[in-house]
Write a protein that holds these residues in place. Structure first.
Motif, mmCIF file in Angstrom:
data_model
loop_
_atom_site.group_PDB
_atom_site.id
_atom_site.type_symbol
_atom_site.label_atom_id
_atom_site.label_comp_id
_atom_site.label_asym_id
_atom_site.label_seq_id
_atom_site.Cartn_x
_atom_site.Cartn_y
_atom_site.Cartn_z
ATOM 1 N N ILE A 55 0.852 -1.212 0.000
ATOM 2 C CA ILE A 55 0.000 0.000 0.000
ATOM 3 C C ILE A 55 0.877 1.248 0.000
ATOM 4 N N CYS A 56 0.533 2.203 -0.855
ATOM 5 C CA CYS A 56 1.350 3.416 -0.921
ATOM 6 C C CYS A 56 0.872 4.432 0.127
ATOM 7 N N ASP A 57 1.716 5.424 0.386
ATOM 8 C CA ASP A 57 1.462 6.355 1.492
ATOM 9 C C ASP A 57 0.162 7.140 1.328
ATOM 10 N N GLY A 58 -0.136 7.536 0.104
ATOM 11 C CA GLY A 58 -1.369 8.295 -0.115
ATOM 12 C C GLY A 58 -2.565 7.485 0.339
ATOM 13 N N GLN A 59 -2.515 6.173 0.066
ATOM 14 C CA GLN A 59 -3.599 5.278 0.456
ATOM 15 C C GLN A 59 -3.629 5.076 1.968
ATOM 16 N N TYR A 60 -2.431 4.978 2.572
ATOM 17 C CA TYR A 60 -2.375 4.837 4.032
ATOM 18 C C TYR A 60 -3.011 6.038 4.722
ATOM 19 N N GLN A 61 -2.711 7.199 4.149
ATOM 20 C CA GLN A 61 -3.246 8.433 4.725
ATOM 21 C C GLN A 61 -4.770 8.344 4.785
ATOM 22 N N LYS A 62 -5.338 7.852 3.701
ATOM 23 C CA LYS A 62 -6.802 7.699 3.617
ATOM 24 C C LYS A 62 -7.277 6.641 4.624
ATOM 25 N N LEU A 63 -6.583 5.490 4.629
ATOM 26 C CA LEU A 63 -7.004 4.400 5.507
ATOM 27 C C LEU A 63 -7.065 4.847 6.965
ATOM 28 N N PHE A 64 -6.078 5.674 7.366
ATOM 29 C CA PHE A 64 -6.003 6.014 8.779
ATOM 30 C C PHE A 64 -6.951 7.120 9.223
ATOM 31 N N ILE A 65 -7.599 7.761 8.271
ATOM 32 C CA ILE A 65 -8.599 8.730 8.753
ATOM 33 C C ILE A 65 -10.017 8.187 8.590
ATOM 34 N N GLU A 66 -10.115 7.029 7.943
ATOM 35 C CA GLU A 66 -11.447 6.463 7.725
ATOM 36 C C GLU A 66 -11.876 5.601 8.919
ATOM 37 N N SER A 67 -13.086 5.076 8.809
ATOM 38 C CA SER A 67 -13.647 4.251 9.892
ATOM 39 C C SER A 67 -13.006 2.864 9.915
ATOM 40 N N GLY A 68 -13.266 2.162 11.013
ATOM 41 C CA GLY A 68 -12.788 0.790 11.126
ATOM 42 C C GLY A 68 -13.384 -0.100 10.043
ATOM 43 N N THR A 69 -14.623 0.175 9.686
ATOM 44 C CA THR A 69 -15.287 -0.614 8.640
ATOM 45 C C THR A 69 -14.512 -0.466 7.324
ATOM 46 N N TYR A 70 -14.189 0.774 7.036
ATOM 47 C CA TYR A 70 -13.458 1.054 5.799
ATOM 48 C C TYR A 70 -12.100 0.349 5.833
ATOM 49 N N PHE A 71 -11.438 0.426 6.986
ATOM 50 C CA PHE A 71 -10.114 -0.184 7.112
ATOM 51 C C PHE A 71 -10.205 -1.690 6.883
ATOM 52 N N ARG A 72 -11.212 -2.289 7.523
ATOM 53 C CA ARG A 72 -11.376 -3.745 7.374
ATOM 54 C C ARG A 72 -11.561 -4.105 5.893
ATOM 55 N N GLN A 73 -12.450 -3.345 5.263
ATOM 56 C CA GLN A 73 -12.755 -3.676 3.854
ATOM 57 C C GLN A 73 -11.576 -3.440 2.925
ATOM 58 N N ASN A 74 -10.935 -2.309 3.135
ATOM 59 C CA ASN A 74 -9.944 -1.905 2.150
ATOM 60 C C ASN A 74 -8.520 -2.343 2.447
ATOM 61 N N PHE A 75 -8.257 -2.631 3.703
ATOM 62 C CA PHE A 75 -6.916 -3.105 4.023
ATOM 63 C C PHE A 75 -6.906 -4.629 4.113
ATOM 64 N N PHE A 76 -7.718 -5.153 5.019
ATOM 65 C CA PHE A 76 -7.733 -6.616 5.194
ATOM 66 C C PHE A 76 -8.551 -7.305 4.106
ATOM 67 N N GLY A 77 -9.421 -6.523 3.485
ATOM 68 C CA GLY A 77 -10.358 -7.124 2.528
ATOM 69 C C GLY A 77 -9.725 -7.625 1.249
ATOM 70 N N SER A 78 -8.452 -7.391 1.069
ATOM 71 C CA SER A 78 -7.824 -7.809 -0.187
ATOM 72 C C SER A 78 -7.648 -9.328 -0.259
ATOM 73 N N ASP A 79 -7.759 -9.999 0.878
ATOM 74 C CA ASP A 79 -7.531 -11.443 0.881
ATOM 75 C C ASP A 79 -8.384 -12.053 2.002
ATOM 76 N N PRO A 80 -9.153 -13.083 1.697
ATOM 77 C CA PRO A 80 -10.012 -13.669 2.740
ATOM 78 C C PRO A 80 -9.205 -14.137 3.952
ATOM 79 N N ARG A 81 -7.954 -14.545 3.720
ATOM 80 C CA ARG A 81 -7.158 -15.019 4.859
ATOM 81 C C ARG A 81 -6.819 -13.861 5.807
ATOM 82 N N LEU A 82 -6.635 -12.655 5.220
ATOM 83 C CA LEU A 82 -6.381 -11.475 6.064
ATOM 84 C C LEU A 82 -7.634 -11.117 6.844
ATOM 85 N N LEU A 83 -8.760 -11.186 6.150
ATOM 86 C CA LEU A 83 -10.023 -10.873 6.830
ATOM 87 C C LEU A 83 -10.236 -11.811 8.026
ATOM 88 N N LYS A 84 -9.837 -13.028 7.821
ATOM 89 C CA LYS A 84 -9.993 -14.014 8.885
ATOM 90 C C LYS A 84 -9.142 -13.657 10.109
#
Ligand code: TPP
Ligand code: MG
Length: 892
Positions: free
Chosen positions: A321-350
């Motif tokens: 993940i690039c810094d611009g995206q991290y910046q976004k991830l860290f100001i968004e909600s936990g829901t957004y973080f789960r979907q957009n950070f961990f959501g890239s792989d079902p194993r991460l979501l788990k």
């Protein structure tokens, strides 16, 4: 490959990887980390021999350098420290908000400190030592824009009054205020190092650390436990000065140096590396340069996930993940973080299915986690053999609420609204009622509360408060006359350049039994240009490792001698480094109580013009010493041409208030200044430094005339009085530097060919005359009807007669700057325009500052006074061989 085959292959790989990792674990357990390391090296070699080259990587995975298992226990009271930090945060925010409510547009920064609070508080409570057990001290370069945090802490410590806080950025208010940024000139008992011009902090810190080692190796400083800390913004690292000297720090093994780079991923306009990763980029740069790099990316909340990440899926995701995206991830909600950070792989979501969105949202970054920051600082402090850099990931504007955290506009934010203020208050537990909140009042708990007691006690344990600036050196004893004597009697027929005079004077001072060891010659690879190589052998070139080779010129008298206790600081080709070293040496009386006297000798064109901002910072921090611009004078430095020929620096010295600037012509003038300025700087302890231009043209040095000392120091004295007492035509010529000789030649011509009785004056310092003239003028404006003060120039010239002509090797603005205090109009000659590669004679003709042009200007003055006719001047133009249609050197 069909999907089921692919799945099988992936499964196979996972299995294989696990087997290898299990084996490695076995080796780690039984053979230790070193054995495991050797094994990996062997594997790498084996792989390479089989034809596969591992891709080069200067970076490590996007993880903390210190694994949680290796963290030391946190020694403080975490809860109390959190409360103290909240109090500092609150007051830092309040001071900026209140200042801007009172005075719209007064400015100030709330988001820099908000992101760096943990980085500072852990250091204040556990690391910054105002005094080390062996009597040394840490020197801290605070990030300029974080100053509200330092003030807020000092307020809680009881070192700054509420009135001062109230007057943040209103320094001229009644009762005094606080300067926007660290400025020792403005707060001389508090700040030590000006840092706010980005990049100047880091380079100064490096040379400060090197200078500390120099003092230690030369036996001038007897304690060595102190560290130099530099707090730097991640955006600030784009300045060439920030990174330009980092290899010096590793080459010199400066393990007394620690950089803390606050990687909040943002600068003023937006992300530092939106499409890249600043932490990884800096890691590669610093690792490549040989620094000990400690990354602090993830907070304790991430530990468990990282430990479970046996297959490296999480770290891979973190890395992609690039810094611009991290910046976004860290100001968004936990829901957004789960979907957009961990959501890239079902194993991460788990991996995070046991965590609520709220818990995910609260997972802190490393730079906001005291445990991680403490571990990093401890590792840096304990590390030996190289400097350390801590790359701490944070959020800009941390805690400032919806509109202030991690947004692109964050840097410029001066206020938050009532709702956000309320949230901030509640989040950090500040006991202020809702109804009182609107004005963001300051809050300091009573003296006997646990918080205040704790912070005071911690500082006591660490040797006292900080920052604190004071003069730690005793006044120097007056320097003996011996070193200066020979320069007052002239050189007879022997021709010497003023550069040689200065070098000889430095050599004499180096031999002085009392102050010799305090002299610090600093040279950026230009010693031979200035004839300073004799000093190589005499006092040696400082090298932290001595000399591990046989110098190629060993059999010569003046061989290149490096030594651990060498006195010369040979910097290599870096004027920025040289001036930084000068600053370190020139502030050593305050920083260490050691009266070192630096002489920084450099190519004059590459001084004030090139490193002017560092010179400004030197003035701000009250550095003492001598800046010596060699090979000066636009027409005196022959041959070198446009980029080298300096006709500017004397003017560029004007704006720096505490910099005295002299352009001497003769040896006795130099000796007079140096003697007087050492007295003023080190005996009287005035906060001055000094700029002198010296030349490489040789001439016979005359003996010092009677009664000129005061004039030399004030900037002007009569060097030659005309013997033609009966002449009707009269002139006063003003020369300086090498052009003094042209003025003297012009006087001869004027007297013998044109019957003009001519006096010649030496102007040693236009700047001092300008300062004095303005001081008088100002006083006179403010005191109408009272006896008016007379500028020194006026007092010296009012009883003279005849036309006034000044010539120097610098721009005409210099003489013009003082002409209004002269009794009659002045004709100014100077070297405005780009230089040329030419001989001195050709250059002086081109710039119209040679004897013949001085003669012509004088005759022109007489024509304007109606004393001679135009035809006489025309004839003179022909006789002198001047081409009236020649090109104007200043034309564009
Ligand atoms: C030489 C210089 N150029 C520009 C500025 C103006 N300026 C002040 S703060 C800032 C952004 C700083 O960003 P960063 O270094 O990342 O610090 P942060 O506030 O994010 O910790 C800029 C450009 C300055 N102070 N100095
Ligand atoms: Mg930043």
């Amino acid at each position: 490959m069909n999907p089921s085959d692919h799945r099988e292959q992936v499964g196979q790989e996972v299995l294989e990887t696990r087997e290898w990792l299990d084996s490695l674990d076995y080796v780690l357990e039984n053979g230790g980390t070193e054995r495991a390391g050797r094994l990996l090296q062997q594997l790498e070699l084996h792989t390479a021999r089989s034809g596969y080259r591992l891709p080069f990587s200067a970076t490590t995975p996007y993880e903390n350098t210190i694994p949680s298992a290796e963290q030391p226990p946190f020694p403080g009271d975490q809860e109390l420290e959190r409360r103290i930090k909240s109090l500092v945060r609150w007051n830092a925010l309040a001071m900026v908000m209140r200042a801007n409510k009172r005075e719209q547009g007064i400015g100030g920064h709330i988001s820099t400190y908000a992101s760096a609070a943990t980085l500072y508080e852990v250091a204040f409570n556990h690391f910054f030592r105002a005094q080390t057990p062996d009597g040394d001290r840490d020197l801290v370069f605070f990030q300029g824009h974080a100053s509200p945090g330092m003030y807020a802490r000092a307020f809680l410590e009881g070192r700054i009054t509420e009135k001062q806080l109230e007057n943040f950025r209103r320094e001229l208010a009644e009762g005094g205020g606080l300067s926007s940024y660290p400025h020792p000139w403005l707060m001389k008992d508090f700040w030590e190092f000006p840092t706010v011009s980005m990049g100047l902090g880091p380079i100064q810190a490096i040379y400060q650390a090197r200078f500390n080692r120099y003092l230690e190796n030369r036996g001038l400083k007897h304690c060595n436990q102190g560290k130099v800390w530099a707090f730097v913004g991640d955006g600030e690292t784009d300045e060439p000065e920030s990174l330009g000297a980092i290899t010096l720090a590793s080459r010199e093994k400066l393990d007394n140096l620690i950089f803390v780079i606050n990687c909040n991923l943002q600068r003023l306009d937006g992300p530092v590396r939106g499409n890249g990763k600043i932490i990884q980029e800096l890691e590669a740069i610093f690792r490549g340069a040989g620094w000990n790099v400690i990354k602090v990316i993830w907070g304790t909340d991430w530990d468990q996930l990282i430990q479970q990440d046996r297959d490296g899926l999480l770290v891979k995701r973190m890395g992609e993940i690039c810094d611009g995206q991290y910046q976004k991830l860290f100001i968004e909600s936990g829901t957004y973080f789960r979907q957009n950070f961990f959501g890239s792989d079902p194993r991460l979501l788990k991996m995070v299915e046991h965590l609520s969105d709220e818990q995910i949202e609260k997972m802190r970054l490393g730079g906001h986690d005291p445990i991680k920051v403490y571990a990093a600082y401890k590792a840096a402090v304990d590390h030996t053999g190289s400097p350390s850099v801590i790359l701490a990931k944070t959020i800009k504007g941390y805690g400032l609420g919806e509109s202030g955290e991690g947004r692109n506009i964050t840097h410029q934010q001066k206020k938050i609204n009532d709702e956000e203020l309320m949230a901030f208050r509640s989040r950090f537990g500040i006991p202020i009622e809702d109804e009182n909140l609107h004005d963001a009042p300051f809050y300091r708990p009573a003296h006997d509360t646990a918080e205040i007691q704790y912070m005071r006690e911690r500082r006591k344990q660490l040797g006292g408060y900080l920052p604190e600036r004071k003069m730690r050196a005793p006044k120097l004893e007056p320097v003996s006359e011996e070193a200066f004597k020979e320069f007052f009697s002239g050189t007879g027929d022997h021709q010497v350049a003023t550069t040689m005079v200065l070098v000889r004077l430095i050599a004499k001072l180096l031999r002085d039994p009392k102050i010799g060891k305090l002299i610090v010659p600093i040279i950026p690879d230009e010693a031979r240009t200035f004839g300073m190589e004799a000093l190589f052998r005499m006092v040696g070139i400082y090298s932290s490792v001595g000399q591990n080779y046989e110098p190629v010129d060993m059999d010569t008298l003046l061989y290149y001698k490096e030594a651990k206790d060498g006195q010369i600081l040979e910097e290599g080709i870096t004027e920025a480094g040289g001036i930084s070293e000068f600053i370190a040496a020139g502030t050593s009386p305050a920083n260490h109580g050691i009266n070192t006297i630096p002489f920084f000798v450099y190519y004059s064109m590459f001084g004030l013009q090139r490193v002017g901002d560092l010179v400004w910072a030197a003035g701000d921090q009250r550095a003492k010493g001598f800046l010596c611009g060699g090979t000066a004078g636009r027409t005196t430095l022959a041959g070198e041409g446009l980029q080298h020929q300096d006709g500017n620096s004397q003017l560029l010295a004007y704006p720096v208030p505490n910099l005295l600037a002299y352009d001497p012509s003769f040896a006795y003038e130099i000796a007079t200044f140096v003697q007087d300025v050492i007295r003023r700087m080190y005996v009287e302890q005035e906060d001055l430094f000094y700029y002198i231009t010296v030349m490489n043209e040789t001439w016979a040095q005359p003996p010092m005339p009677e009664g000129v000392r005061e004039g030399i120091l004030k900037g002007l004295y009569r060097f030659r009085s005309s013997k033609k007492t009966d002449a009707k035509l009269k002139a006063q010529l003003f020369g300086s530097g090498a052009i003094m000789l042209e003025a003297l030649k012009a006087a001869e011509i004027l007297e013998s060919n044109y019957k003009v009785a001519t006096d010649v004056w030496s102007i040693t310092s236009y700047k001092e005359l300008y300062r004095d003239g303005n001081a008088c003028e100002r006083w006179n404006i403010l005191h109408p009807g009272e006896k008016q003060r007379e500028p020194f120039v006026t007092s010296q010239l009012k009883s003279t007669e005849g036309v006034l002509v000044a010539a120097s090797d610098y721009v005409k603005a210099l003489p013009e700057s003082i002409s209004r205090w002269m009794p009659r109009p002045l004709i100014a000659l100077g070297t405005d325009g780009y230089g040329r590669s030419e001989s001195r004679a050709a250059l002086r003709d081109f710039f119209e500052v040679d004897a013949k042009h001085i003669v012509l200007a004088t005759l022109t003055g007489l024509l304007r006074e109606g004393k001679i006719k135009a035809a006489e001047v025309k004839k003179a133009i022909t006789d002198l061989g001047i081409n009236s249609e020649k090109a104007d050197p200043f034309a564009v």
